[in-house]
Design a protein around this motif. Structure first.
Motif, PDB file in Angstrom:
ATOM      1  N   ASP A 127       5.239  34.665   3.767  1.00  0.00           N
ATOM      2  CA  ASP A 127       4.320  33.779   2.685  1.00  0.00           C
ATOM      3  C   ASP A 127       3.553  32.855   3.288  1.00  0.00           C
ATOM      4  O   ASP A 127       2.249  32.722   2.835  1.00  0.00           O
ATOM      5  N   ASP A 128       4.153  31.999   4.201  1.00  0.00           N
ATOM      6  CA  ASP A 128       3.210  30.810   4.639  1.00  0.00           C
ATOM      7  C   ASP A 128       2.139  31.241   5.324  1.00  0.00           C
ATOM      8  O   ASP A 128       1.188  30.680   5.633  1.00  0.00           O
ATOM      9  N   VAL A 184     -12.123  42.418   0.334  1.00  0.00           N
ATOM     10  CA  VAL A 184     -10.860  42.391   0.965  1.00  0.00           C
ATOM     11  C   VAL A 184     -10.486  43.885   1.110  1.00  0.00           C
ATOM     12  O   VAL A 184     -10.482  44.534  -0.048  1.00  0.00           O
ATOM     13  N   VAL A 185     -10.094  44.421   2.254  1.00  0.00           N
ATOM     14  CA  VAL A 185      -9.590  45.638   2.443  1.00  0.00           C
ATOM     15  C   VAL A 185      -8.032  45.526   2.858  1.00  0.00           C
ATOM     16  O   VAL A 185      -7.744  45.034   4.080  1.00  0.00           O
ATOM     17  N   ASN A 186      -7.068  45.598   2.090  1.00  0.00           N
ATOM     18  CA  ASN A 186      -5.742  45.528   2.422  1.00  0.00           C
ATOM     19  C   ASN A 186      -5.139  46.744   3.074  1.00  0.00           C
ATOM     20  O   ASN A 186      -4.921  47.773   2.417  1.00  0.00           O
ATOM     21  N   ALA A 200      17.751  45.487   4.174  1.00  0.00           N
ATOM     22  CA  ALA A 200      16.719  44.551   4.889  1.00  0.00           C
ATOM     23  C   ALA A 200      15.282  45.303   5.520  1.00  0.00           C
ATOM     24  O   ALA A 200      14.288  45.043   5.297  1.00  0.00           O
ATOM     25  N   ARG A 201      15.870  46.633   5.873  1.00  0.00           N
ATOM     26  CA  ARG A 201      14.449  47.321   6.410  1.00  0.00           C
ATOM     27  C   ARG A 201      13.596  47.713   4.969  1.00  0.00           C
ATOM     28  O   ARG A 201      12.561  47.735   5.185  1.00  0.00           O
ATOM     29  N   LEU A 202      14.453  48.027   3.927  1.00  0.00           N
ATOM     30  CA  LEU A 202      13.376  48.472   2.605  1.00  0.00           C
ATOM     31  C   LEU A 202      12.647  47.240   2.144  1.00  0.00           C
ATOM     32  O   LEU A 202      11.675  47.186   2.005  1.00  0.00           O
ATOM     33  N   ARG A 203      13.380  46.197   2.481  1.00  0.00           N
ATOM     34  CA  ARG A 203      12.856  44.911   2.091  1.00  0.00           C
ATOM     35  C   ARG A 203      11.310  44.551   2.925  1.00  0.00           C
ATOM     36  O   ARG A 203      10.364  44.057   2.729  1.00  0.00           O
ATOM     37  N   ASN A 245       3.963  46.236   2.466  1.00  0.00           N
ATOM     38  CA  ASN A 245       3.175  47.065   1.727  1.00  0.00           C
ATOM     39  C   ASN A 245       2.856  46.757   0.279  1.00  0.00           C
ATOM     40  O   ASN A 245       2.012  47.511  -0.218  1.00  0.00           O
ATOM     41  N   LEU A 246       3.865  45.956  -0.078  1.00  0.00           N
ATOM     42  CA  LEU A 246       3.418  45.766  -1.771  1.00  0.00           C
ATOM     43  C   LEU A 246       3.117  44.205  -1.975  1.00  0.00           C
ATOM     44  O   LEU A 246       2.095  43.689  -2.597  1.00  0.00           O
ATOM     45  N   ILE A 247       4.351  43.527  -1.481  1.00  0.00           N
ATOM     46  CA  ILE A 247       4.168  42.005  -1.738  1.00  0.00           C
ATOM     47  C   ILE A 247       2.782  41.378  -1.340  1.00  0.00           C
ATOM     48  O   ILE A 247       1.997  40.633  -1.860  1.00  0.00           O
TER      49      ILE A 247
END
Length: 162
Positions: free
Chosen positions: A64-65, A84-86, A103-106, A112-114
């Motif tokens: 996040d930071d 922006v190209v994500n 943890a791997r899924l997170r 990829n999403l957040i």
């Protein structure tokens, strides 16, 4: 509607290899201001050396930071950012016939999403030429400098309660 890809200021996440890098090089060749962010400093340095016109920023989009720091830097260094190209993403191999480590899924979901959703929200005001601080909680309307359409955002609705 045809979009001209010249004279733009473009951020490409994950632009140090593969499709992201090819896009960064092509957009740079066409006369755009290109900013690439990536995790690996060695790849960023090599890209900068081969393409001095491409600006590079080290950023781990899973954090996040780091996304906030990137958005703050872009607001100062590239106020004309308008695209922006994500592109950044990861795919972790998993055997779904065995228990998967959450943890791997997170980690995969974070990148990829957040990350693209959060980064885009941090840059939304800048992308649209907003004069309203992104932290504002009031509804805001702004008109883009480059497009003739109106963009509108509002604070999220409160959660549904029966």
């Amino acid at each position: 509607m045809k979009t001209e890809l010249r004279g733009r200021t473009v951020l490409i996440t994950g632009g140090t290899s593969g499709i992201g890098r090819a896009l960064a090089e092509e957009l740079d060749r066409r006369g755009n201001t290109v900013i690439v962010c990536g995790q690996r400093t060695d790849r960023l340095a090599e890209l900068r050396e081969r393409h001095p016109g491409i600006a590079v920023h080290q950023c781990d989009l899973a954090l996040d930071d780091h996304r906030q720091r990137l958005a703050d830097q872009l607001a100062k260094e590239f106020p004309s950012l308008d695209m922006v190209v994500n592109n950044a993403g990861i795919q972790l191999r998993s055997d779904v016939s065995r228990p998967i480590d959450p943890a791997r899924l997170r980690a995969e979901t974070d990148v990829n999403l957040i990350a693209p959703t959060h980064l885009t929200s941090l840059l939304a005001g800048q992308l649209a030429g907003s004069r309203v601080p992104p932290s504002s909680t009031s509804p805001r309307h702004w008109r883009s400098r480059r497009w003739s359409r109106w963009l509108t955002t509002a604070p999220p609705r409160p959660p549904y309660t029966p």
